[in-house]
Design a protein around this motif. Structure first.
Motif, PDB file in Angstrom:
ATOM      1  N   SER A  42       6.651   0.643  17.782  1.00  0.00           N
ATOM      2  CA  SER A  42       6.550  -0.457  16.876  1.00  0.00           C
ATOM      3  C   SER A  42       5.265  -1.403  17.110  1.00  0.00           C
ATOM      4  O   SER A  42       4.767  -1.786  18.185  1.00  0.00           O
ATOM      5  N   LYS A  49       2.239  -7.686  10.069  1.00  0.00           N
ATOM      6  CA  LYS A  49       3.122  -6.669   9.320  1.00  0.00           C
ATOM      7  C   LYS A  49       3.839  -5.741  10.420  1.00  0.00           C
ATOM      8  O   LYS A  49       2.864  -5.201  11.325  1.00  0.00           O
ATOM      9  N   ARG A  51       4.995  -2.348  11.825  1.00  0.00           N
ATOM     10  CA  ARG A  51       4.854  -0.749  11.425  1.00  0.00           C
ATOM     11  C   ARG A  51       5.585  -0.074  12.578  1.00  0.00           C
ATOM     12  O   ARG A  51       5.177  -0.075  13.745  1.00  0.00           O
ATOM     13  N   SER A  53       6.415   3.896  13.923  1.00  0.00           N
ATOM     14  CA  SER A  53       5.852   5.117  13.835  1.00  0.00           C
ATOM     15  C   SER A  53       6.715   6.245  14.778  1.00  0.00           C
ATOM     16  O   SER A  53       7.501   5.680  15.857  1.00  0.00           O
ATOM     17  N   GLY A  81       5.556   3.933   3.668  1.00  0.00           N
ATOM     18  CA  GLY A  81       4.533   4.283   4.695  1.00  0.00           C
ATOM     19  C   GLY A  81       4.114   5.664   4.756  1.00  0.00           C
ATOM     20  O   GLY A  81       3.682   6.380   5.689  1.00  0.00           O
ATOM     21  N   ILE A  85       4.687   6.398   8.558  1.00  0.00           N
ATOM     22  CA  ILE A  85       5.053   5.071   9.144  1.00  0.00           C
ATOM     23  C   ILE A  85       5.979   4.440   8.515  1.00  0.00           C
ATOM     24  O   ILE A  85       6.441   4.916   7.309  1.00  0.00           O
ATOM     25  N   LEU A  86       6.854   3.538   9.013  1.00  0.00           N
ATOM     26  CA  LEU A  86       7.678   2.488   8.153  1.00  0.00           C
ATOM     27  C   LEU A  86       7.183   1.160   8.322  1.00  0.00           C
ATOM     28  O   LEU A  86       7.028   0.740   9.222  1.00  0.00           O
ATOM     29  N   ALA A  87       6.735   0.667   7.068  1.00  0.00           N
ATOM     30  CA  ALA A  87       6.306  -0.632   6.987  1.00  0.00           C
ATOM     31  C   ALA A  87       7.734  -1.469   7.091  1.00  0.00           C
ATOM     32  O   ALA A  87       8.302  -2.259   5.989  1.00  0.00           O
ATOM     33  N   LYS A 110      16.108   2.877   9.099  1.00  0.00           N
ATOM     34  CA  LYS A 110      15.207   3.283   9.769  1.00  0.00           C
ATOM     35  C   LYS A 110      15.014   4.831   9.707  1.00  0.00           C
ATOM     36  O   LYS A 110      15.943   5.297  10.696  1.00  0.00           O
TER      37      LYS A 110
END
Length: 310
Positions: A42, A49, A51, A53, A81, A85-87, A110
């Motif tokens: 993270s 922001k 992110r 992964s 993302g 990744i996740l925004a 998630k």
């Protein structure tokens, strides 16, 4: 005085913390996974922001609506993302808190990011997680003050691809690997509504976001797989009502992704609403700085018209 302010600050923090909990998505073993070292990372960028992964252990973070505002509606939020990744903040937690103001319980998913080293079949990993999220939310609806028939799902960018896949592929349970016995608007795997924000919809050569397609399907997907995951081609009369937002100058994910999905919904007589910004590009989250129009306000009106919020 300082002590009183410090105490007040602590109480406010405690109340905010109590309002959200994080739980594992799967109570036991995670389906379709290979033994692997947890490398989740993270990072908060210079833009502030968050992110995330290398997600291999999916979770749900529940932001429960205040009891005095709660409408019984819930929205599962899937950050974007590019399946890389996740925004997690501007397309996740920030949005969840805004929903709480509307009386909506928000659940940030998630989800696992497709990877051949961590999954047996990476193309179905994210979809398994989205379907499991729907099942968990409905199973715990009473506990969380949710009505089982008011559970929507929202996705940004590649999260929008996941959401549009969830809304068009619910005839099969990808968690158990079994087809659904009866497919209808009351199917437990069918969301009650979809919210798609600058979404990846198509995997076609002309419209698709190549990065998302490669992450999910690999470098050389078959024509059949491209069609299967081009969700504008998978819309039926059972596809849930949908709300879409896109900017026409989006060069990352062409706005025609939203247009073609909307057109397919219209063709199948599925209620839908779409809003196009002239400018704004990609990834603007809740705030498009080029316009005074706040799409979350438009979404709230749409949800009101459907009696999902007051």
């Amino acid at each position: 005085m300082k002590r009183s302010l410090a105490l007040l600050s602590f109480i406010c923090f405690a109340q905010a913390t109590m309002a959200q909990i994080t739980i594992p998505l799967y109570p036991d073993s995670i389906p379709n996974s290979k033994p692997t070292t947890d490398k989740e990372s993270s990072v908060v960028g210079a833009d502030g922001k968050l992110r995330i992964s290398y997600v291999t252990r999916p979770t749900l973070t529940i932001y429960q609506a205040p009891k005095e505002k709660a409408t019984g509606t819930a929205v599962i939020v899937c950050p974007g993302g590019g399946y890389s990744i996740l925004a997690a903040s501007h397309e996740g937690s920030d949005v969840a808190r805004k929903f709480n103001e509307m009386g909506v319980t928000a659940i940030v998913l998630k989800y696992r990011l497709p990877n051949d080293t961590t999954m047996i079949n990476k193309e179905i990993g994210p979809l398994q997680d989205a379907q499991q999220a729907l099942l968990v939310v409905r199973a715990r609806a009473e506990e969380w003050g949710i009505k089982k028939d008011q559970v929507g799902i929202m996705g940004f960018s590649a999260g929008g691809h996941l959401v549009s896949t969830t809304g068009t592929h619910f005839q099969y349970n990808y968690v158990t690997g079994q087809p659904e016995k009866k497919v209808s608007k009351k199917s437990p795997l069918r969301p009650n509504f979809l919210i798609l924000i600058y979404p990846v919809i198509s995997f076609s050569d002309s419209l698709g976001h190549k990065g998302s397609r490669t992450k999910l399907l690999g470098d050389n997907p078959s024509a059949g797989k491209i069609r299967e995951y081009s969700n504008e081609l998978q819309v039926t009369k059972l596809t849930p009502p949908s709300f879409l937002v896109h900017a026409k100058d989006d060069k990352t994910v062409l706005y025609q992704n939203s247009q073609e999905f909307y057109d397919a919904l219209q063709k199948n007589k599925v209620p839908a609403e779409i809003y196009f910004y002239e400018k704004g590009g990609h990834g603007f989250g809740m705030i498009n700085k080029t316009s005074e129009v706040k799409w979350m306000d438009l979404l709230q009106e749409w949800m009101k018209s459907n009696k999902w919020v007051r």
